[in-house]
Write a protein that holds these residues in place. Structure first.
Motif, PDB file in Angstrom:
ATOM      1  N   GLY A   1       0.932 -11.124   8.179  1.00 50.83           N
ATOM      2  CA  GLY A   1       1.909 -10.156   8.661  1.00 50.83           C
ATOM      3  C   GLY A   1       1.602  -8.765   8.165  1.00 50.83           C
ATOM      4  N   PHE A   2       1.926  -7.781   8.992  1.00 56.45           N
ATOM      5  CA  PHE A   2       1.755  -6.376   8.619  1.00 56.45           C
ATOM      6  C   PHE A   2       3.057  -5.653   8.924  1.00 56.45           C
ATOM      7  CE2 PHE A   2      -0.177  -2.064   9.944  1.00 56.45           C
ATOM      8  CZ  PHE A   2      -0.021  -1.547   8.656  1.00 56.45           C
ATOM      9  N   LEU A   3       3.662  -5.093   7.885  1.00 58.75           N
ATOM     10  CA  LEU A   3       4.915  -4.348   7.998  1.00 58.75           C
ATOM     11  C   LEU A   3       4.625  -2.893   7.685  1.00 58.75           C
ATOM     12  CD1 LEU A   3       8.066  -4.459   8.306  1.00 58.75           C
ATOM     13  CD2 LEU A   3       8.143  -4.814   5.820  1.00 58.75           C
ATOM     14  N   SER A   4       4.670  -2.023   8.693  1.00 61.23           N
ATOM     15  CA  SER A   4       4.455  -0.590   8.460  1.00 61.23           C
ATOM     16  C   SER A   4       5.807   0.106   8.432  1.00 61.23           C
ATOM     17  CB  SER A   4       3.539   0.017   9.539  1.00 61.23           C
ATOM     18  OG  SER A   4       3.975  -0.277  10.849  1.00 61.23           O
ATOM     19  N   LEU A   5       6.001   0.947   7.418  1.00 54.95           N
ATOM     20  CA  LEU A   5       7.301   1.564   7.151  1.00 54.95           C
ATOM     21  C   LEU A   5       7.168   3.082   7.085  1.00 54.95           C
ATOM     22  CD1 LEU A   5       8.402  -0.817   4.221  1.00 54.95           C
ATOM     23  CD2 LEU A   5       9.015  -1.026   6.645  1.00 54.95           C
ATOM     24  N   GLY A   6       8.028   3.785   7.808  1.00 56.58           N
ATOM     25  CA  GLY A   6       8.062   5.243   7.718  1.00 56.58           C
ATOM     26  C   GLY A   6       6.722   5.899   7.967  1.00 56.58           C
ATOM     27  N   HIS A   7       6.017   5.463   9.025  1.00 52.43           N
ATOM     28  CA  HIS A   7       4.649   5.929   9.231  1.00 52.43           C
ATOM     29  C   HIS A   7       4.578   7.420   9.580  1.00 52.43           C
ATOM     30  CE1 HIS A   7       4.139   6.681  13.579  1.00 52.43           C
ATOM     31  NE2 HIS A   7       5.001   5.704  13.795  1.00 52.43           N
ATOM     32  N   VAL A   8       3.420   8.009   9.245  1.00 54.71           N
ATOM     33  CA  VAL A   8       3.114   9.399   9.590  1.00 54.71           C
ATOM     34  C   VAL A   8       1.774   9.445  10.320  1.00 54.71           C
ATOM     35  CG1 VAL A   8       4.486  10.459   7.748  1.00 54.71           C
ATOM     36  CG2 VAL A   8       2.141   9.730   7.264  1.00 54.71           C
ATOM     37  N   VAL A   9       1.509   8.422  11.104  1.00 56.61           N
ATOM     38  CA  VAL A   9       0.208   8.254  11.754  1.00 56.61           C
ATOM     39  C   VAL A   9      -0.255   9.485  12.524  1.00 56.61           C
ATOM     40  CG1 VAL A   9      -1.001   6.985  13.582  1.00 56.61           C
ATOM     41  CG2 VAL A   9       0.249   5.738  11.805  1.00 56.61           C
ATOM     42  N   PRO A  10       0.597  10.148  13.340  1.00 58.44           N
ATOM     43  CA  PRO A  10       0.091  11.293  14.105  1.00 58.44           C
ATOM     44  C   PRO A  10      -0.508  12.413  13.261  1.00 58.44           C
ATOM     45  CG  PRO A  10       2.142  10.531  15.061  1.00 58.44           C
ATOM     46  CD  PRO A  10       1.971   9.789  13.765  1.00 58.44           C
TER      47      PRO A  10
ATOM     48  N   GLY B   1       0.411   5.107   3.644  1.00 54.27           N
ATOM     49  CA  GLY B   1      -0.111   3.764   3.400  1.00 54.27           C
ATOM     50  C   GLY B   1      -0.095   2.903   4.643  1.00 54.27           C
ATOM     51  N   ALA B   2       0.711   3.292   5.650  1.00 55.68           N
ATOM     52  CA  ALA B   2       0.763   2.532   6.900  1.00 55.68           C
ATOM     53  C   ALA B   2      -0.564   2.631   7.646  1.00 55.68           C
ATOM     54  CB  ALA B   2       1.912   3.026   7.774  1.00 55.68           C
ATOM     55  N   HIS B   3      -1.102   3.856   7.786  1.00 59.87           N
ATOM     56  CA  HIS B   3      -2.366   3.929   8.532  1.00 59.87           C
ATOM     57  C   HIS B   3      -3.551   3.436   7.697  1.00 59.87           C
ATOM     58  CE1 HIS B   3      -2.167   8.249   7.063  1.00 59.87           C
ATOM     59  NE2 HIS B   3      -3.411   7.980   6.753  1.00 59.87           N
ATOM     60  N   LEU B   4      -3.440   3.468   6.370  1.00 60.04           N
ATOM     61  CA  LEU B   4      -4.476   2.834   5.552  1.00 60.04           C
ATOM     62  C   LEU B   4      -4.464   1.323   5.786  1.00 60.04           C
ATOM     63  CD1 LEU B   4      -4.194   4.739   2.134  1.00 60.04           C
ATOM     64  CD2 LEU B   4      -5.551   5.305   4.165  1.00 60.04           C
TER      65      LEU B   4
ATOM     66  N   LEU C   1       1.383 -11.064   3.414  1.00 59.76           N
ATOM     67  CA  LEU C   1       2.095  -9.953   4.037  1.00 59.76           C
ATOM     68  C   LEU C   1       1.591  -8.639   3.464  1.00 59.76           C
ATOM     69  CD1 LEU C   1       4.507  -8.871   5.789  1.00 59.76           C
ATOM     70  CD2 LEU C   1       5.922  -9.123   3.719  1.00 59.76           C
ATOM     71  N   ILE C   2       1.165  -7.738   4.333  1.00 57.19           N
ATOM     72  CA  ILE C   2       0.739  -6.406   3.919  1.00 57.19           C
ATOM     73  C   ILE C   2       1.833  -5.427   4.310  1.00 57.19           C
ATOM     74  CG2 ILE C   2      -0.881  -4.515   4.365  1.00 57.19           C
ATOM     75  CD1 ILE C   2      -1.891  -8.198   4.433  1.00 57.19           C
ATOM     76  N   VAL C   3       2.270  -4.620   3.344  1.00 56.91           N
ATOM     77  CA  VAL C   3       3.302  -3.604   3.579  1.00 56.91           C
ATOM     78  C   VAL C   3       2.662  -2.243   3.353  1.00 56.91           C
ATOM     79  CG1 VAL C   3       5.547  -2.697   2.872  1.00 56.91           C
ATOM     80  CG2 VAL C   3       5.118  -5.174   2.780  1.00 56.91           C
ATOM     81  N   GLY C   4       2.670  -1.405   4.381  1.00 52.79           N
ATOM     82  CA  GLY C   4       2.133  -0.054   4.256  1.00 52.79           C
ATOM     83  C   GLY C   4       3.242   0.956   4.453  1.00 52.79           C
TER      84      GLY C   4
ATOM     85  N   ILE D   1       0.863  -1.185   0.000  1.00 52.42           N
ATOM     86  CA  ILE D   1       0.000   0.000   0.000  1.00 52.42           C
ATOM     87  C   ILE D   1       0.899   1.234   0.000  1.00 52.42           C
ATOM     88  CG2 ILE D   1      -1.885   1.222   1.146  1.00 52.42           C
ATOM     89  CD1 ILE D   1      -2.612  -1.359   2.563  1.00 52.42           C
ATOM     90  N   PRO D   2       0.945   1.970  -1.104  1.00 51.06           N
ATOM     91  CA  PRO D   2       1.817   3.156  -1.163  1.00 51.06           C
ATOM     92  C   PRO D   2       1.284   4.286  -0.299  1.00 51.06           C
ATOM     93  CG  PRO D   2       1.011   2.477  -3.348  1.00 51.06           C
ATOM     94  CD  PRO D   2       0.195   1.781  -2.335  1.00 51.06           C
ATOM     95  N   GLY D   3       2.136   5.283  -0.119  1.00 54.61           N
ATOM     96  CA  GLY D   3       1.697   6.516   0.511  1.00 54.61           C
ATOM     97  C   GLY D   3       1.014   7.406  -0.513  1.00 54.61           C
ATOM     98  N   TYR D   4       0.919   8.682  -0.193  1.00 49.53           N
ATOM     99  CA  TYR D   4       0.276   9.662  -1.081  1.00 49.53           C
ATOM    100  C   TYR D   4       1.194   9.867  -2.286  1.00 49.53           C
ATOM    101  CZ  TYR D   4      -2.104  14.019  -2.434  1.00 49.53           C
ATOM    102  OH  TYR D   4      -2.802  15.006  -3.107  1.00 49.53           O
ATOM    103  N   ASP D   5       0.927   9.117  -3.338  1.00 58.99           N
ATOM    104  CA  ASP D   5       1.850   9.051  -4.471  1.00 58.99           C
ATOM    105  C   ASP D   5       1.053   8.927  -5.764  1.00 58.99           C
ATOM    106  OD1 ASP D   5       3.842   8.468  -6.316  1.00 58.99           O
ATOM    107  OD2 ASP D   5       4.938   7.168  -4.950  1.00 58.99           O
ATOM    108  N   PRO D   6       1.242   9.822  -6.734  1.00 60.15           N
ATOM    109  CA  PRO D   6       0.452   9.785  -7.966  1.00 60.15           C
ATOM    110  C   PRO D   6       0.997   8.851  -9.043  1.00 60.15           C
ATOM    111  CG  PRO D   6       1.877  11.702  -7.997  1.00 60.15           C
ATOM    112  CD  PRO D   6       2.130  11.009  -6.683  1.00 60.15           C
TER     113      PRO D   6
END
Length: 408
Positions: free
Chosen positions: A265-274, A240-243, A233-236, A17-22
């Motif tokens: 498995g869920f691997l969250s990378l470089g999250h910006v959750v706050p 994409g991490a909080h999605l 395995l889900i990679v966010g 799941i990508p981040g905000y990316d066009p």
């Protein structure tokens, strides 16, 4: 299969799941191809990419030969880039209106001051587009005013209306702003403004179009969980991490994770959750964080690095949001430790390239530690096995910083 069960992986299904990316998913495929080859050379294993058997252009197949095993992995990008592109399709004036609304959402609610107490890097990244857009507007206004004054005097000397000078000034202002926008591929002010504006548009609530897309993601993952895979395995990455948190919470709540199915498995990378969870109307996300953090149906590993100025490095996304339940067991918060896993020469090359560093989690390390994206996605161990017994980072941040803690 629950998080505690173990099994050698021969077949893995990966959803990214990508981040905000066009961008089109081929960008992620090429990044994986290039960086996997580099990591394989460094680490002494073999990875080969090919087309998915389904022929789906939104993913690729990987054959990994490492640690005495051969693993087939099917990787699929869960796309929401069309939603991103639509949200970015704003004119200059609309972007400045966005800036005002977004600044009010974060500053007026006090959220920006709370996140600043956690990590200054993401806060600077949030304030950066506001400062740059205001500076650009200032330059354009000064230039437009100057042109209006000079040309107005010239037109008046010719017996023409001085209003023509103001028209020339306005055209100059707009031309300068348009030129600044054309340079945004290098300075990212408009891009970041649209990113934060999208998150803050509904004060942290997911817009209907994104909710519908998350439901589609859940359907894709639920389908894979009923197939013959050893691990799903889900990679966010980034937002994409909080999605991913919300998608997985929905799946488990709905009873769509089979008890005897693949390891999840869920691997969250470089999250910006706050930046999302701290907003007043993010009750849905806060509830999902609390729920997922106590579930035994999955293993959740969160990876960040203090060198990544765009992420909330080592901030436990559940704890800092203030929604950690008494039986919280996830995520396992660890550091990719860029200053240790990258050579001094490589670190010097990358440390000022802030946006590139935000993608380093998906790239090769010349001094890899226990975090290796390609071993995780194409190696013979499940996420649960790979990090079994791993202690969380001693430098993790768990103090509650969120002023809004109500949940859906």
């Amino acid at each position: 299969m629950t998080a505690g069960q173990t099994k050698q992986v021969a077949r893995r299904r990966v959803f990214y799941i990508p981040g905000y990316d066009p961008f089109h998913p081929r960008r992620y495929r090429e990044l994986y191809r290039k960086e996997a080859a580099a990591q394989a050379t460094i680490s002494g294993y073999d990875i080969a990419l090919g087309r998915r058997k389904s022929g789906d252009a939104h993913g690729w197949r990987v054959t990994g030969r490492m640690d005495g095993a051969e693993v087939e992995a099917d990787i699929e990008v869960l796309l929401w880039s069309d939603i991103v592109r639509n949200s970015m399709a704003q004119g200059i004036a609309a972007t400045y209106l966005q800036m005002i609304r977004t600044a009010w959402a974060y500053i007026g609610s006090g959220v920006i001051f709370r996140v600043m107490r956690l990590r200054k890097g993401p806060t600077i990244a949030a304030l950066y587009p506001i400062a740059v857009l205001l500076a650009q507007l200032g330059v354009a206004l000064v230039a437009g005013w100057g042109v209006a004054g000079l040309t107005g005097a010239g037109f008046a000397a010719l017996g023409l209306s001085a209003m023509l000078g103001w028209i020339a000034g306005a055209l100059t202002l707009w031309a300068i702003l348009d030129r600044f926008r054309a340079w945004d591929r290098k300075i990212y002010a408009y891009y970041l403004m649209h990113d934060y504006a999208f998150t803050a548009e509904a004060d942290g609530a997911y817009p209907p179009g994104l909710e519908a897309r998350l439901a589609m993601f859940a359907d894709r993952i639920a389908e894979a969980l009923c197939e013959d895979w050893d691990e799903v395995l889900i990679v966010g990455h980034s937002s994409g991490a909080h999605l991913g948190v919300s998608v997985l919470a929905d799946l488990i709540r709905a009873g769509r994770v089979p008890g005897q199915g693949p390891s999840l498995g869920f691997l969250s990378l470089g999250h910006v959750v706050p930046m999302a969870a701290f907003l007043p109307k993010a009750q849905r996300l806060r509830g999902d964080l609390a729920y997922l953090s106590a579930r035994l149906e999955l293993t959740w590993v969160d990876v960040t690095a203090p060198g990544d100025g765009c992420a909330f490095a080592l901030c436990d996304p559940v704890s800092v949001t203030g929604v950690a339940p008494a039986d919280k067991c996830w995520p396992l918060v660890i550091s990719a430790a860029f200053t240790q896993t990258l050579s001094p020469e490589r670190w010097q090359e990358l440390k000022r390239r802030y946006f590139r560093l935000h993608f380093q989690y998906l790239c090769a390390f010349d001094r890899p530690g226990d975090y290796d994206y390609f071993r995780i996605t194409a190696g013979p161990l499940t996420l649960a096995e790979r990090f079994a017994g791993r202690q969380p980072s001693k430098s993790r941040i768990e103090r509650v910083a969120n002023p809004f803690r109500d949940i859906a």
